[in-house]
Design a protein around this motif. Structure first.
Motif, PDB file in Angstrom:
ATOM      1  N   GLU A   1       0.733  -1.018   0.366  1.00  0.00           N
ATOM      2  CA  GLU A   1       0.191  -0.147  -0.289  1.00  0.00           C
ATOM      3  C   GLU A   1       0.958   0.808  -0.109  1.00  0.00           C
ATOM      4  OE1 GLU A   1      -2.494  -0.667   3.418  1.00  0.00           O
ATOM      5  OE2 GLU A   1      -4.178  -1.715   2.461  1.00  0.00           O
ATOM      6  N   TYR A   2       2.274   1.074   0.915  1.00  0.00           N
ATOM      7  CA  TYR A   2       2.694   2.362   0.827  1.00  0.00           C
ATOM      8  C   TYR A   2       3.685   2.375  -0.529  1.00  0.00           C
ATOM      9  CZ  TYR A   2       7.177   5.008   1.878  1.00  0.00           C
ATOM     10  OH  TYR A   2       7.738   6.121   2.132  1.00  0.00           O
ATOM     11  N   LEU A   3       3.746   1.615  -1.176  1.00  0.00           N
ATOM     12  CA  LEU A   3       4.540   1.566  -2.107  1.00  0.00           C
ATOM     13  C   LEU A   3       3.185   2.799  -3.535  1.00  0.00           C
ATOM     14  CD1 LEU A   3       6.949  -1.678  -2.839  1.00  0.00           C
ATOM     15  CD2 LEU A   3       7.537   0.902  -2.915  1.00  0.00           C
ATOM     16  N   ALA A   4       2.436   2.260  -3.770  1.00  0.00           N
ATOM     17  CA  ALA A   4       1.717   2.528  -4.322  1.00  0.00           C
ATOM     18  C   ALA A   4       0.918   3.852  -4.284  1.00  0.00           C
ATOM     19  CB  ALA A   4      -0.033   1.690  -4.303  1.00  0.00           C
ATOM     20  N   ALA A   5       1.020   4.165  -3.079  1.00  0.00           N
ATOM     21  CA  ALA A   5       0.342   5.250  -2.537  1.00  0.00           C
ATOM     22  C   ALA A   5       1.856   6.206  -2.828  1.00  0.00           C
ATOM     23  CB  ALA A   5       0.582   5.366  -0.851  1.00  0.00           C
ATOM     24  N   ALA A   6       3.385   5.869  -2.659  1.00  0.00           N
ATOM     25  CA  ALA A   6       4.447   6.651  -3.182  1.00  0.00           C
ATOM     26  C   ALA A   6       4.319   6.809  -5.180  1.00  0.00           C
ATOM     27  CB  ALA A   6       5.809   5.640  -3.230  1.00  0.00           C
ATOM     28  N   LYS A   7       3.885   6.204  -5.748  1.00  0.00           N
ATOM     29  CA  LYS A   7       3.709   5.763  -6.707  1.00  0.00           C
ATOM     30  C   LYS A   7       2.538   6.591  -8.056  1.00  0.00           C
ATOM     31  CE  LYS A   7       5.761   1.859  -7.430  1.00  0.00           C
ATOM     32  NZ  LYS A   7       7.441   2.029  -8.196  1.00  0.00           N
TER      33      LYS A   7
ATOM     34  N   ILE B   1       1.952   9.413  -6.764  1.00  0.00           N
ATOM     35  CA  ILE B   1       1.738  10.370  -5.519  1.00  0.00           C
ATOM     36  C   ILE B   1       3.246  11.176  -6.876  1.00  0.00           C
ATOM     37  CG2 ILE B   1       3.354  12.259  -4.009  1.00  0.00           C
ATOM     38  CD1 ILE B   1       2.161  11.071  -2.587  1.00  0.00           C
ATOM     39  N   ARG B   2       3.926  10.170  -6.900  1.00  0.00           N
ATOM     40  CA  ARG B   2       5.163  10.908  -8.052  1.00  0.00           C
ATOM     41  C   ARG B   2       4.489  10.811  -9.468  1.00  0.00           C
ATOM     42  NH1 ARG B   2       7.750  12.718 -10.987  1.00  0.00           N
ATOM     43  NH2 ARG B   2       9.960  13.199 -12.079  1.00  0.00           N
ATOM     44  N   LEU B   3       3.272  10.327  -9.781  1.00  0.00           N
ATOM     45  CA  LEU B   3       2.651  10.337 -11.143  1.00  0.00           C
ATOM     46  C   LEU B   3       1.929  11.330 -11.209  1.00  0.00           C
ATOM     47  CD1 LEU B   3       1.983   6.635 -11.844  1.00  0.00           C
ATOM     48  CD2 LEU B   3       3.648   8.232 -13.076  1.00  0.00           C
ATOM     49  N   CYS B   4       1.166  11.849  -9.758  1.00  0.00           N
ATOM     50  CA  CYS B   4       0.301  12.292 -10.050  1.00  0.00           C
ATOM     51  C   CYS B   4       1.283  14.307  -9.976  1.00  0.00           C
ATOM     52  CB  CYS B   4      -0.107  13.478  -8.921  1.00  0.00           C
ATOM     53  SG  CYS B   4      -1.828  11.961  -8.767  1.00  0.00           S
ATOM     54  N   LEU B   5       2.482  14.663  -9.205  1.00  0.00           N
ATOM     55  CA  LEU B   5       3.124  15.655  -9.672  1.00  0.00           C
ATOM     56  C   LEU B   5       3.481  15.483 -11.200  1.00  0.00           C
ATOM     57  CD1 LEU B   5       4.639  17.980  -7.474  1.00  0.00           C
ATOM     58  CD2 LEU B   5       6.595  16.273  -8.068  1.00  0.00           C
ATOM     59  N   GLN B   6       3.747  14.814 -11.747  1.00  0.00           N
ATOM     60  CA  GLN B   6       4.440  15.018 -12.778  1.00  0.00           C
ATOM     61  C   GLN B   6       3.221  16.070 -14.473  1.00  0.00           C
ATOM     62  OE1 GLN B   6       4.645  11.268 -15.820  1.00  0.00           O
ATOM     63  NE2 GLN B   6       6.529  12.726 -16.215  1.00  0.00           N
ATOM     64  N   GLN B   7       1.946  15.118 -13.091  1.00  0.00           N
ATOM     65  CA  GLN B   7       0.550  15.861 -14.674  1.00  0.00           C
ATOM     66  C   GLN B   7       0.304  17.074 -13.676  1.00  0.00           C
ATOM     67  OE1 GLN B   7      -2.092  12.324 -13.484  1.00  0.00           O
ATOM     68  NE2 GLN B   7      -1.243  11.646 -14.521  1.00  0.00           N
ATOM     69  N   TRP B   8       0.286  17.752 -12.833  1.00  0.00           N
ATOM     70  CA  TRP B   8       0.038  18.827 -12.500  1.00  0.00           C
ATOM     71  C   TRP B   8       1.309  19.951 -12.748  1.00  0.00           C
ATOM     72  CZ3 TRP B   8      -0.238  16.983  -6.424  1.00  0.00           C
ATOM     73  CH2 TRP B   8      -0.965  16.463  -6.218  1.00  0.00           C
ATOM     74  N   GLY B   9       2.340  18.965 -13.370  1.00  0.00           N
ATOM     75  CA  GLY B   9       3.411  20.101 -12.971  1.00  0.00           C
ATOM     76  C   GLY B   9       3.435  20.190 -14.778  1.00  0.00           C
ATOM     77  N   LYS B  10       2.577  19.597 -15.964  1.00  0.00           N
ATOM     78  CA  LYS B  10       2.680  19.765 -17.335  1.00  0.00           C
ATOM     79  C   LYS B  10       1.096  20.273 -17.375  1.00  0.00           C
ATOM     80  CE  LYS B  10       4.778  15.286 -18.850  1.00  0.00           C
ATOM     81  NZ  LYS B  10       4.073  13.661 -19.868  1.00  0.00           N
ATOM     82  N   LYS B  11       0.205  19.964 -16.256  1.00  0.00           N
ATOM     83  CA  LYS B  11      -0.911  21.035 -16.881  1.00  0.00           C
ATOM     84  C   LYS B  11      -0.107  22.012 -16.609  1.00  0.00           C
ATOM     85  CE  LYS B  11      -5.141  21.538 -14.069  1.00  0.00           C
ATOM     86  NZ  LYS B  11      -6.750  21.431 -13.483  1.00  0.00           N
ATOM     87  N   ARG B  12       0.186  22.796 -15.270  1.00  0.00           N
ATOM     88  CA  ARG B  12       0.991  24.421 -14.945  1.00  0.00           C
ATOM     89  C   ARG B  12       1.376  24.288 -15.576  1.00  0.00           C
ATOM     90  NH1 ARG B  12       3.810  25.231  -9.461  1.00  0.00           N
ATOM     91  NH2 ARG B  12       1.403  24.729  -8.605  1.00  0.00           N
ATOM     92  N   GLU B  13       2.604  23.619 -16.819  1.00  0.00           N
ATOM     93  CA  GLU B  13       3.224  24.659 -18.239  1.00  0.00           C
ATOM     94  C   GLU B  13       1.667  24.535 -19.041  1.00  0.00           C
ATOM     95  OE1 GLU B  13       6.507  25.197 -18.346  1.00  0.00           O
ATOM     96  OE2 GLU B  13       5.774  25.091 -16.345  1.00  0.00           O
ATOM     97  N   GLN B  14       0.949  24.561 -18.701  1.00  0.00           N
ATOM     98  CA  GLN B  14       0.284  24.162 -20.450  1.00  0.00           C
ATOM     99  C   GLN B  14      -1.299  25.620 -20.124  1.00  0.00           C
ATOM    100  OE1 GLN B  14      -2.507  20.636 -20.264  1.00  0.00           O
ATOM    101  NE2 GLN B  14      -0.946  19.396 -21.744  1.00  0.00           N
ATOM    102  N   GLU B  15      -0.648  25.904 -18.486  1.00  0.00           N
ATOM    103  CA  GLU B  15      -1.853  26.557 -18.137  1.00  0.00           C
ATOM    104  C   GLU B  15      -0.651  28.171 -18.204  1.00  0.00           C
ATOM    105  OE1 GLU B  15      -2.680  26.220 -14.545  1.00  0.00           O
ATOM    106  OE2 GLU B  15      -4.008  24.952 -14.905  1.00  0.00           O
TER     107      GLU B  15
END
Length: 249
Positions: free
Chosen positions: A223-229, A231-245
């Motif tokens: 469960e811990y590794l699933a949560a960590a992954k 978060i990492r994938l969401c951070l990438q998505q948030w970063g791309k979304k912010r760049e697009q904005e």
């Protein structure tokens, strides 16, 4: 340390392959969490899954180390990451102490407010019911890792100061305008020291992860590794979304 566009491409490809692998591993972890809750997987099978994930992380770290020996600078400010991702980097990756803070976030625990409870051996929190012994071990690990992070940060600061201190000052005085060899030598030494630091930081990250998984139960580890992954994938998505904005403004 020589570098070329092909070296940068290898570094970017390694990162992209790793992130794609995170997607696949997250799906596997999520499926196995469901199966484990249905008692379709036992602890031995969950431990085998955890070992596979850790080995994949080690292979990625080994690949980074090999490429960093050729050109280390991109790993400290990778162009293949978004500015948001780069803003949270610590020596080319996550702070090991953030691995531990994730446990506290998952369990909803503020250690100070539960001292009496865990000293009495009571189980608290929702993250697989962390025991008092587990919390004590995690707290001890956190204090040790924070000290290590400070030591590494001090080394990084010294290396950053050195690159504009004596080596460059000397090169400025004796620089051969025809060959430029004296300019390259301090850069090579700096690059070697930075790649050593990156490798040791990755080793600390790996050590922290292994110790965390050694403290958690197998299902908690999955469960811990699933949560960590996630978060990492969401951070990438948030970063791309912010760049697009930003690009659309």
């Amino acid at each position: 340390m020589a570098n070329s566009s092909s070296d940068r491409k290898k570094e970017e490809n390694l990162y992209n392959s790793w992130m794609n692998n995170q997607q696949e591993e997250l799906k596997k972890l999520q499926n196995d969490i469901v199966r484990a809750r249905k008692n379709e997987l036992n602890d031995d099978e969950l431990n085998a899954l955890l070992r596979k994930m850790v080995n994949n992380f080690q292979e990625y770290a080994n690949g980074r180390s090999r490429l960093a020996r050729v050109d280390v600078s991109p790993f400290f400010a990778p162009t293949w990451c978004t500015p948001l991702e780069n803003s949270v980097l610590w020596i080319g990756g996550c702070r090991p102490s953030s691995f531990i803070r994730l446990i506290y976030a998952l369990s909803g625990i503020e250690i100070e407010s539960h001292i009496a409870e865990y000293l009495q051996g009571m189980k608290i929190g929702d993250f697989g019911e962390l025991s008092g012994k587990q919390i004590t071990m995690i707290d001890k690990l956190q204090r040790e890792i924070i000290l290590e992070e400070r030591r590494f940060s001090s080394r990084l600061a010294i290396l950053q100061e050195d690159v504009v201190d004596q080596p460059f000052a000397m090169a400025a005085r004796i620089y051969d305008t025809e060959r430029g060899e004296n300019e390259i030598e301090p850069l090579n030494k700096h690059g070697e020291d930075m790649s050593n630091l990156l490798e040791e930081a990755d080793e600390l990250r790996m050590k922290t992860l292994k110790e965390i998984l050694g403290i958690l139960t197998p299902i908690q580890g999955v469960e811990y590794l699933a949560a960590a992954k996630r978060i990492r994938l969401c951070l990438q998505q948030w970063g791309k979304k912010r760049e697009q904005e930003h690009n659309s403004n």
